[in-house]
Write a protein that holds these residues in place. Structure first.
Motif, PDB file in Angstrom:
ATOM      1  N   ASP A 107      35.301  48.285  42.227  1.00 25.73           N
ATOM      2  CA  ASP A 107      36.277  47.947  43.261  1.00 25.73           C
ATOM      3  C   ASP A 107      37.652  48.567  43.013  1.00 25.73           C
ATOM      4  N   GLY A 108      37.787  49.365  41.939  1.00 25.39           N
ATOM      5  CA  GLY A 108      39.047  50.036  41.647  1.00 25.39           C
ATOM      6  C   GLY A 108      39.937  49.288  40.682  1.00 25.39           C
ATOM      7  N   SER A 109      39.582  48.058  40.334  1.00 25.27           N
ATOM      8  CA  SER A 109      40.387  47.311  39.377  1.00 25.27           C
ATOM      9  C   SER A 109      39.989  47.711  37.961  1.00 25.27           C
ATOM     10  N   TRP A 110      40.698  47.177  36.974  1.00 27.58           N
ATOM     11  CA  TRP A 110      40.504  47.549  35.571  1.00 27.58           C
ATOM     12  C   TRP A 110      40.224  46.315  34.731  1.00 27.58           C
ATOM     13  N   ILE A 111      39.407  46.481  33.682  1.00 32.01           N
ATOM     14  CA  ILE A 111      39.194  45.443  32.684  1.00 32.01           C
ATOM     15  C   ILE A 111      39.259  46.083  31.303  1.00 32.01           C
ATOM     16  N   PRO A 119      39.979  40.994  36.007  1.00 32.35           N
ATOM     17  CA  PRO A 119      40.344  42.337  36.462  1.00 32.35           C
ATOM     18  C   PRO A 119      41.847  42.423  36.774  1.00 32.35           C
ATOM     19  N   TYR A 120      42.397  43.624  36.589  1.00 30.62           N
ATOM     20  CA  TYR A 120      43.807  43.893  36.876  1.00 30.62           C
ATOM     21  C   TYR A 120      43.900  45.120  37.768  1.00 30.62           C
ATOM     22  N   LEU A 121      45.017  45.250  38.479  1.00 30.33           N
ATOM     23  CA  LEU A 121      45.166  46.351  39.429  1.00 30.33           C
ATOM     24  C   LEU A 121      45.557  47.671  38.779  1.00 30.33           C
TER      25      LEU A 121
END
Length: 147
Positions: A107-111, A119-121
């Motif tokens: 979904d384009g978020s980061w972990i 998740p972060y943006l």
């Protein structure tokens, strides 16, 4: 029995679901990782990638081999650095000179490996979240993928 009405209804429902999903995910998919990042000032000393022992290489501005960071900040007494990378994620993260594994989600978020469930943006927000989770603990020098 398959009828014309059922085929059309199913097709319209599918189109509506796809359109709704696209509208919901658009902000995350179009966000750039650098938008929330703190960009290093050109007048400040550029900091290169950490060496094998995790110690950051110090380079002056204009020094050969200097890789300016995407962001370099101190958060809760921990130094967070992000450098451009040729990896799939496109960025290498370091906390106090030690690598933090970063993963981009569909979904384009980061972990990060510090917290797979939040998740972060942006990569910077992910590093800050990792600092919140690990506190004063040191990261391992081993940066191998374990998936």
């Amino acid at each position: 029995m398959v009828t014309r009405r059922r085929v059309l209804a199913t097709g319209l429902t599918t189109v509506a679901a796809a359109a709704g999903t696209t509208a919901a995910l658009r902000p995350m998919l179009t966000a750039t990782s650098g938008s929330a990042a703190v960009i290093a000032d050109d007048k400040a000393a550029a900091v290169g990638r950490p060496d094998q022992e995790g110690r950051p290489h110090q380079h002056g501005v204009g020094a050969e081999g200097a890789t300016p960071p995407l962001f370099d900040e101190v958060y809760r007494d921990r130094r967070i650095q992000g450098f451009p990378s040729d990896t799939e994620e496109g960025v290498d993260l370091y906390i106090d000179g030690r690598p933090l594994e970063l993963m981009r989600r569909v979904d384009g978020s980061w972990i990060s490996v510090a917290n797979h469930f939040q998740p972060y943006l942006t990569p910077l927000a992910t590093a800050r979240g990792a600092v919140d989770v690990i506190g004063r603990a040191d990261l391992s020098m081993d940066s191998g993928h374990h998936h």
